[in-house]
Design a protein around this motif. Structure first.
Motif, PDB file in Angstrom:
ATOM      1  N   PHE A 179       1.031  -1.173  -0.138  1.00  0.00           N
ATOM      2  CA  PHE A 179       0.025   0.182   0.089  1.00  0.00           C
ATOM      3  C   PHE A 179       0.807   1.267  -0.033  1.00  0.00           C
ATOM      4  O   PHE A 179       0.550   2.131  -0.672  1.00  0.00           O
ATOM      5  CB  PHE A 179      -0.792  -0.196   1.237  1.00  0.00           C
ATOM      6  N   GLU A 180       1.784   1.374   0.836  1.00  0.00           N
ATOM      7  CA  GLU A 180       2.795   2.430   1.027  1.00  0.00           C
ATOM      8  C   GLU A 180       3.451   2.690  -0.136  1.00  0.00           C
ATOM      9  O   GLU A 180       3.702   3.805  -0.724  1.00  0.00           O
ATOM     10  CB  GLU A 180       3.403   2.431   2.333  1.00  0.00           C
ATOM     11  N   ALA A 181       4.184   1.464  -0.785  1.00  0.00           N
ATOM     12  CA  ALA A 181       4.871   1.813  -1.978  1.00  0.00           C
ATOM     13  C   ALA A 181       3.874   2.298  -3.245  1.00  0.00           C
ATOM     14  O   ALA A 181       4.279   2.978  -3.652  1.00  0.00           O
ATOM     15  CB  ALA A 181       5.259   0.499  -2.539  1.00  0.00           C
ATOM     16  N   MET A 182       2.471   1.912  -3.384  1.00  0.00           N
ATOM     17  CA  MET A 182       1.817   2.147  -4.373  1.00  0.00           C
ATOM     18  C   MET A 182       1.481   3.799  -4.270  1.00  0.00           C
ATOM     19  O   MET A 182       1.338   4.298  -5.020  1.00  0.00           O
ATOM     20  CB  MET A 182       0.723   1.340  -4.580  1.00  0.00           C
ATOM     21  N   LYS A 183       1.179   4.080  -3.066  1.00  0.00           N
ATOM     22  CA  LYS A 183       0.984   5.405  -2.548  1.00  0.00           C
ATOM     23  C   LYS A 183       2.035   6.392  -3.082  1.00  0.00           C
ATOM     24  O   LYS A 183       1.837   7.642  -3.755  1.00  0.00           O
ATOM     25  CB  LYS A 183       0.355   5.674  -1.228  1.00  0.00           C
TER      26      LYS A 183
END
Length: 60
Positions: free
Chosen positions: A45-49
């Motif tokens: 999630f954090e990487a995609m954000k």
């Protein structure tokens, strides 16, 4: 697929504000990525954000 305006709708509840004007449907596309566990989900999630993607967290 029929347009949303041609799909019969159930009657509105008493006291409701009425049927929305126009077609509010917005076409969207998505991808579901299955993570093995919660920490992996958080990292994905954090990487995609960070890459600028609009993301939502889903647990099933």
């Amino acid at each position: 697929m029929p347009k949303s305006q041609s799909i019969p709708l159930p009657p509105l509840a008493p006291g409701s504000h009425g049927k929305p004007k126009g077609n509010r449907y917005k076409r969207q596309f998505g991808v579901i990525v299955l993570a093995p566990d919660e920490p992996a989900q958080k990292a994905l999630f954090e990487a995609m954000k960070r890459q600028g993607h609009k993301c939502r967290v889903v647990n099933t």
